[in-house]
Design a protein around this motif. Sequence first.
Motif: not given
Length: 309
Positions: A195-199, A221-222, A260-262
């Motif tokens: 889910f890194r770089d999710g919305r 959201s991922g 760097p993480f969700a």
Amino acid sequence: MTKEVELDHRHGDHLSVTATGSGVELLRYVYRAEEAWEAPKPYIHPLRTLSGQVVTGYRPNDHRWHKGLQMTASHLSGANLWGGNSYVHGEGYLALPERVGSMAHAGFDDVSVHDGGVRFSERLTWHPRSGGLWAEETRRIEVHDIDVVTGSWALTWSSAVTNRRAEPLRFGSPTTHGRPNAGYTGLFWRGPRAFRDGRIITPDAEGPDVMGQQAPWLAYSGEHDEADGHATLVFVHAPGNDHTGAGGAHPAHWFVRNSPFAAVAPSFAFHEELVLDPGATLTRRYRVLVADGAWDRDRIASAVGGLSW
């Protein structure tokens, strides 16, 4: 349309909630004690969508004390009930095991299946490393609004923490102690690595710049590894969460990262400390909507508006 659930209690270890028709375990609430360095406390992992996709991370190599969805207290009157290293202004994060405390399971008062959902009520005690009693918590977790049409279900987490010290409890965060944009404390979700770089979406904004801002809800959201598709988690804080006391009003401010993480936390001590007087009780209630798919703002707002408190 609702879907029936089953509840399994492995005494001394965990509770699990399973969707009857599909056999998908929606959540596992683990209350056994774990590593002292990780500030032992109950947590939810795995947390799954109705299609069976896991939407929590557990003991990632960057922060071993991040465990799914859990109640935390990163800075509590000098103690660390978060886990791992402790932030010290001007020195950064230091290994100070003498500061790392715990939240201990004391018993369940209610564990039941009803009205197409599940409810369990728990008593906990909060301790510094020395073992003294600093607080008592009553916690209720509910699973409800399981809907196979929308592909979503809801979890409500309620906590009431009473100060049992003879002096005030001071809830803070790394930000209240000098580190910018690190106001994490309270209910905390760690997402899976995929889910890194999710919305990130709120009613009026989008992206990681909502860090430290206020909003009635925040969605993340991922996209899954292995399985095709996305999932959306919507975090909602109850209007009654705003706390007025010796430290003034403390509405929720969102701690959120997608790199760097969700991670998401509706922090109750982001910018300022929250002071809880002896014998006083801090009450917080949150809702997490777990959904298959990448939901847009309109769909999220509609779903949040349809969930009554």
